[in-house]
Design an enzyme around this catalytic site. Structure first.
Site, PDB file in Angstrom:
ATOM      1  N   HIS A  55       0.847  -1.203   0.000  1.00 49.63           N
ATOM      2  CA  HIS A  55       0.000   0.000   0.000  1.00 49.63           C
ATOM      3  C   HIS A  55       0.887   1.260   0.000  1.00 49.63           C
ATOM      4  CE1 HIS A  55      -3.022  -2.735   2.155  1.00 49.63           C
ATOM      5  NE2 HIS A  55      -3.689  -2.317   1.110  1.00 49.63           N
ATOM      6  N   LEU A  82       2.690  -8.803  -1.737  1.00 49.42           N
ATOM      7  CA  LEU A  82       2.174  -8.467  -0.410  1.00 49.42           C
ATOM      8  C   LEU A  82       0.653  -8.335  -0.446  1.00 49.42           C
ATOM      9  CD1 LEU A  82       5.104  -8.128   0.270  1.00 49.42           C
ATOM     10  CD2 LEU A  82       4.553  -6.021   1.454  1.00 49.42           C
TER      11      LEU A  82
HETATM   12  P1  AMP Z   1      -6.805  -3.349  -0.519  1.00 47.03           P
HETATM   13  O1  AMP Z   1      -6.566  -2.647   0.774  1.00 47.03           O
HETATM   14  O2  AMP Z   1      -6.399  -4.779  -0.528  1.00 47.03           O
HETATM   15  O3  AMP Z   1      -8.187  -3.108  -1.072  1.00 47.03           O
HETATM   16  O4  AMP Z   1      -5.838  -2.659  -1.562  1.00 47.03           O
HETATM   17  C1  AMP Z   1      -5.852  -1.258  -1.754  1.00 47.03           C
HETATM   18  C2  AMP Z   1      -4.999  -0.919  -2.938  1.00 47.03           C
HETATM   19  O5  AMP Z   1      -3.679  -1.392  -2.713  1.00 47.03           O
HETATM   20  C3  AMP Z   1      -5.491  -1.578  -4.236  1.00 47.03           C
HETATM   21  O6  AMP Z   1      -5.335  -0.660  -5.310  1.00 47.03           O
HETATM   22  C4  AMP Z   1      -4.554  -2.753  -4.379  1.00 47.03           C
HETATM   23  O7  AMP Z   1      -4.372  -3.164  -5.720  1.00 47.03           O
HETATM   24  C5  AMP Z   1      -3.265  -2.170  -3.819  1.00 47.03           C
HETATM   25  N1  AMP Z   1      -2.333  -3.203  -3.381  1.00 47.03           N
HETATM   26  C6  AMP Z   1      -2.528  -4.146  -2.423  1.00 47.03           C
HETATM   27  N2  AMP Z   1      -1.445  -4.959  -2.341  1.00 47.03           N
HETATM   28  C7  AMP Z   1      -0.560  -4.527  -3.268  1.00 47.03           C
HETATM   29  C8  AMP Z   1       0.743  -4.936  -3.685  1.00 47.03           C
HETATM   30  N3  AMP Z   1       1.362  -5.978  -3.139  1.00 47.03           N
HETATM   31  N4  AMP Z   1       1.348  -4.248  -4.680  1.00 47.03           N
HETATM   32  C9  AMP Z   1       0.727  -3.188  -5.264  1.00 47.03           C
HETATM   33  N5  AMP Z   1      -0.492  -2.744  -4.914  1.00 47.03           N
HETATM   34  C10 AMP Z   1      -1.129  -3.396  -3.927  1.00 47.03           C
END
Ligand code: AMP
Length: 291
Positions: free
Chosen positions: A39, A188
């Site tokens: 994030h 991650l």
């Molecule tokens: P989430 O909190 O899982 O909904 O993710 C929020 C944002 O963080 C989304 O745009 C995800 O694609 C991005 N995200 C989560 N994990 C990763 C990662 N390992 N690499 C890049 N972006 C990530």
């Protein structure tokens, strides 16, 4: 610099209206919280594109299906606020479900990017992308960002958002940020916490299987492409199963449309979702064909 924290729609909207009035460019990173280095990397991508950075933390019930992990999704607001302060994020919007959806806890209006709904993750998580598109649309209306960053880790989600923004002529620039991995290659994810230490070692193999498929697709000529891909997919699934994964899907698609690839598609993506222990892992490798 202190992090401004807002729990109401009116609070964050007043803040971003003020910045807009000052002609400041607003950048936005929507999340479900439990922030990790993946994030944080999104803010690194965002920073050069804006004057003020806004993060949202909201585990959106609309995008979780029945029997999914909405109730147990890790919620770590205090630690998240510390990380956001460290990286000098300007504002956090962390609403409750009531604050977002009122007492009914739902939205009568839904946004549906129809052709994506039943493909790949959509086929296994009914209503998931409608929930994602609806909440992101709502968050954009509240925050009114000039630019928003999403991770390529959730490749189909990024495609859904790009399509929604284009179809509805929304005036926000969407930036995709590369998948952030640990040293083993594992992408991650907050859901990696559901893995045991042994499962984490196995989980790192997922990325290797994807890279292997990419490398072999790159070496295939146009005439061999179709049969090469179908062999690679079948072998890849078998390899994953041998390692203990329960794959939902493994496929090669056109990276721009997520439609089935053809020899004319230069930009491709290898996509996977697989269950391992209590976790459902997704990953992808996006590339431009060399031959
Ligand atoms: P989430 O909190 O899982 O909904 O993710 C929020 C944002 O963080 C989304 O745009 C995800 O694609 C991005 N995200 C989560 N994990 C990763 C990662 N390992 N690499 C890049 N972006 C990530």
């Amino acid at each position: 610099m202190t992090l401004e924290v807002h729990h109401t729609i009116a609070g964050i909207a007043a803040q971003t209206h003020e910045w807009r009035a000052q002609r400041l460019r607003i950048g936005f990173v929507p999340t479900m919280g439990n922030l990790h280095d993946g994030h944080i990397d999104l803010f690194r991508t965002l920073r050069p594109h804006c004057d003020r950075m806004v993060c949202s933390i909201f585990a959106n019930p609309l995008q979780f299906g029945e029997g999914e992990d909405f109730g147990m999704y890790p919620r770590t607001l205090e630690a998240d606020m510390e990380r956001l302060t460290e990286i000098e994020c300007d504002s956090l919007f962390a609403p409750s479900v009531d604050a977002m959806y009122g007492l009914l806890g739902m939205s009568h209006t839904k946004v549906s990017v129809k052709h994506m709904n039943n493909r790949y993750c959509g086929a296994f998580r009914e209503g998931h992308f409608i929930g994602v598109a609806t909440v992101v649309n709502k968050l954009f209306n509240i925050v009114l960002p000039h630019v928003a960053v999403f991770g390529e880790k959730d490749f189909q989600q990024l495609a859904v958002i790009r399509q929604m923004v284009s179809d509805l002529s929304m005036s926000v620039d969407i930036i995709g940020s590369p998948t952030y991995r640990d040293a083993s290659g594992l992408a991650l994810s907050s859901r990696n916490q559901y893995l045991t230490a042994d499962e984490k070692v196995v989980a790192a193999e997922l990325y290797k299987v994807l890279c292997d498929i990419r490398n072999k697709v790159n070496r295939a000529s146009d005439s061999e492409l179709e049969s090469t891909v179908s062999n690679l997919i079948a072998n890849g699934k078998a390899r994953l199963e041998e390692m203990g994964f329960r794959p939902d899907y493994l496929d090669v698609a056109n990276a721009l449309t997520l439609a089935p690839f053809s020899v004319d598609s230069r930009e491709l993506v290898v996509l996977v979702a697989a269950r391992l222990g209590k976790a459902r892992l997704i990953d992808n490798v996006h590339f431009v064909r060399e031959r």
